[in-house]
Design a protein around this motif. Sequence first.
Motif, PDB file in Angstrom:
ATOM      1  N   PHE A  24      81.506  82.301  27.312  1.00 62.29           N
ATOM      2  CA  PHE A  24      81.015  83.660  27.092  1.00 62.29           C
ATOM      3  C   PHE A  24      81.796  84.674  27.913  1.00 62.29           C
ATOM      4  O   PHE A  24      82.144  85.749  27.424  1.00 62.29           O
ATOM      5  N   TYR A  28      84.067  87.651  26.387  1.00 66.82           N
ATOM      6  CA  TYR A  28      83.750  89.053  26.672  1.00 66.82           C
ATOM      7  C   TYR A  28      84.985  89.785  27.178  1.00 66.82           C
ATOM      8  O   TYR A  28      85.353  90.848  26.675  1.00 66.82           O
ATOM      9  N   LEU A  59      75.886  92.603  32.116  1.00 63.47           N
ATOM     10  CA  LEU A  59      75.323  91.776  31.041  1.00 63.47           C
ATOM     11  C   LEU A  59      74.756  90.481  31.625  1.00 63.47           C
ATOM     12  O   LEU A  59      73.619  90.089  31.321  1.00 63.47           O
ATOM     13  N   ILE A  63      70.880  88.804  31.680  1.00 60.06           N
ATOM     14  CA  ILE A  63      70.542  87.452  31.231  1.00 60.06           C
ATOM     15  C   ILE A  63      69.807  86.705  32.350  1.00 60.06           C
ATOM     16  O   ILE A  63      68.757  86.101  32.127  1.00 60.06           O
TER      17      ILE A  63
ATOM     18  N   ILE B  26      71.506  80.657  22.954  1.00 59.54           N
ATOM     19  CA  ILE B  26      72.971  80.726  22.969  1.00 59.54           C
ATOM     20  C   ILE B  26      73.473  81.669  21.875  1.00 59.54           C
ATOM     21  O   ILE B  26      74.366  82.487  22.101  1.00 59.54           O
ATOM     22  N   VAL B  29      72.844  85.229  22.968  1.00 60.59           N
ATOM     23  CA  VAL B  29      73.804  85.669  23.986  1.00 60.59           C
ATOM     24  C   VAL B  29      75.175  85.901  23.350  1.00 60.59           C
ATOM     25  O   VAL B  29      75.863  86.878  23.674  1.00 60.59           O
ATOM     26  N   ALA B  30      75.560  85.033  22.422  1.00 65.80           N
ATOM     27  CA  ALA B  30      76.865  85.211  21.767  1.00 65.80           C
ATOM     28  C   ALA B  30      76.917  86.556  21.046  1.00 65.80           C
ATOM     29  O   ALA B  30      77.901  87.301  21.157  1.00 65.80           O
ATOM     30  N   LEU B  32      75.136  89.178  21.770  1.00 60.74           N
ATOM     31  CA  LEU B  32      75.167  90.217  22.805  1.00 60.74           C
ATOM     32  C   LEU B  32      76.578  90.399  23.357  1.00 60.74           C
ATOM     33  O   LEU B  32      77.038  91.522  23.560  1.00 60.74           O
ATOM     34  N   VAL B  33      77.250  89.280  23.625  1.00 58.41           N
ATOM     35  CA  VAL B  33      78.601  89.339  24.186  1.00 58.41           C
ATOM     36  C   VAL B  33      79.526  90.105  23.230  1.00 58.41           C
ATOM     37  O   VAL B  33      80.222  91.043  23.630  1.00 58.41           O
TER      38      VAL B  33
END
Lengths: 343, 280
Positions: A24, A28, A59, A63, B26, B29-30, B32-33
């Motif tokens: 991730f 990003y 971010l 989380i 997951i 989050v992906a 969101l990224v």
Amino acid sequence: MSTAYSAVGWNRQKKIYDGWIAAFCISYLALFISLTLLFNSEATFETILIRSTSTLAVLLLHIILSIGPLTRLNKKFMPLLYNRRHLGVTMFSFSAVHGIFGIIQFHSLSNTNPLLSLFLSNTNYGSIPAFPFQALGFFALIIFFLMAITSHDFWLHNLSPIVWKTLHMFVYAAYILVVMHVMLGVIQYEKNPVFVLILFTGSASLIILHLLAGLKERKIDKMKFKLQEDGFVYVCEADEIEDSRAKIFCIDQERIAVYRHEQKLYAIHNVCKHQGGPLGEGKIVDGCITCPWHGYQYLPHNGQSPPPFKERVSTYDVRVNHNKVWLNPIAFAEGTEREGALL
Amino acid sequence: MNNNEFYIGWMPAAPKGYAKQVTIAIVVVAVLVLALASLVSMQQKKFSNSVFEYGQLTEVTGIYQQFPVPSIKVYTQQNNGSSFITMPLVGYGKHGAEGIIRSLEEERAVSLDQKQITLKGTLIYYDGKSLLQIDKHDKPLLSIAATLSSSHQPKTKELGTVDLIGEVLDPKCYFGVMKPGRGKPHRDCAIRCIAGGISPVFYVRQQNAGPLYYLLLDEKGNKLNDFVKNYVADPVRLTARAVQVDDWIVLYVDTKKGLQRTGGLSWFKENDELIYCKPE
Ligand code: HEM
Ligand code: FES
């Protein structure tokens, strides 16, 4: 489990977890950098570095702060919690790159020491619009730093869980500092409603998650127990407790977990000695009450961790009478053997 | 929940129900990224095409002028060589050029003012303005020619009193070294630059045209770095006597009236730092 922290290595779950974190973060950064270069090609390397790492850190922070309430709302998020500290250390690392590059970029090569410059260049501490926003980021970074270096269980044991937990509660102060750092900083230059909206959505989601989780726990805490008999209060029917599982009761502001194990009921204090995990949400595994957060274990009949571990929690007396469960909320010293109540 | 489903991190694999929930997390989050990286990177203000020729030294020949700010007036080939550009000098890092000039003058035991010199430095340029960074490690002074005739003296013209709203800039960063080189995020750096002796520039936005840039001095014609230091990067209003000096306008700021901050807290729209250019 005092000796466990050195023994637990990078097991499969942790490797998978870290793999996802890395994937991730790399995605990003790669996306942020390439889109900026593609559509805003006059950007400088320093600014791209400062901005991509800081926004990624924010971010990650969201989380991290969501995981706690999510697991309280739904136990199946538990695997996210297990290795949360790696997320924290990653988040700190990116904020540190951002902060250190910020100090180099904005404060080095001047007639003043860069760290003094951070506090003494802009001295409008009395004004909100002109406020020295970088100082806010600095204090947030210090909090993240302290949390990151004490994240290992070694520190948990040396600082005592209460000090450690208190330190880690400062993450909320750091979060507020970061929000102000951004609102009084770059957003006053960018003046773009999209950024305000993003930050607002992030904060609102966190607040809502925490409120929902809090409400759920309050329900347990607000339960009233009226029927009393020589110190014992009636809490539930015996068959409401599943085998190898517990129910949690909050009496006189103490949470107590009543476990069913091999046709007996046992009661122990609900708070795990590791990081305060809810023992009553765990399960009996290999004859031990196993904390759902990181798997610390306690024997049901005496609240002691099996040797060589030395953790102990308080125990309580339970009685069963005509399928009715009665609990005495007066705690025995931690690790005191209680024989439990036969069903 | 299925009674048998229980997860602890050190288990080799999460039970099915848990695995499903984690998969959902997951995916979220992906998304969101991807969303955040795209949105934030694309929504940044456009960076200017200002240039700092980092690591690249250029030789520049022209007349060194002490006034209004240390600068070099460089004649160009256009208009039979009568066109010129006045390039303010700045030092290395967050320092003005005065220290280096002084040490060069001491070294050679000569005043450089109004002399034709050749300097080696790093060019900074944007929006029709240029600056030159000189660093003593580059041994910037290559030659000094004889004193020149007075025809090179700056041409000046009184423009009257003006009342302007704008922003005090550190020109080194604004015209090339940093992006963004003005406004709140850059404020601390600009304060350090101006405290370090770089001559401040006043930046005024116009409604329908590009911004205007002014050099700043106090009413007596002295440097006012200390006076403006606390107002850098904020929208401020000032009153000054404006004088055209060659290709720059110098504002002799009325320091008794002082500078007044005009901006408040604003997250959504450009408001106050605007657009005010009213000759009295
Ligand atoms: C020593 C500590 C820090 C310093 C000196 C610092 C400095 C700065 C500066 C100068 C900016 C504006 C940069 C620009 O022009 O875009 C900025 C923005 C920002 N900072 Fe920090 N910061 C620090 C710590 C932090 C921390 C701990 C966080 C949180 C993780 C953070 C998050 C952000 C964010 C999200 C932005 C807006 C995006 C950006 O402009 O990079 N900062 N910071
Ligand atoms: S809180 Fe970590 S194992 Fe219980």
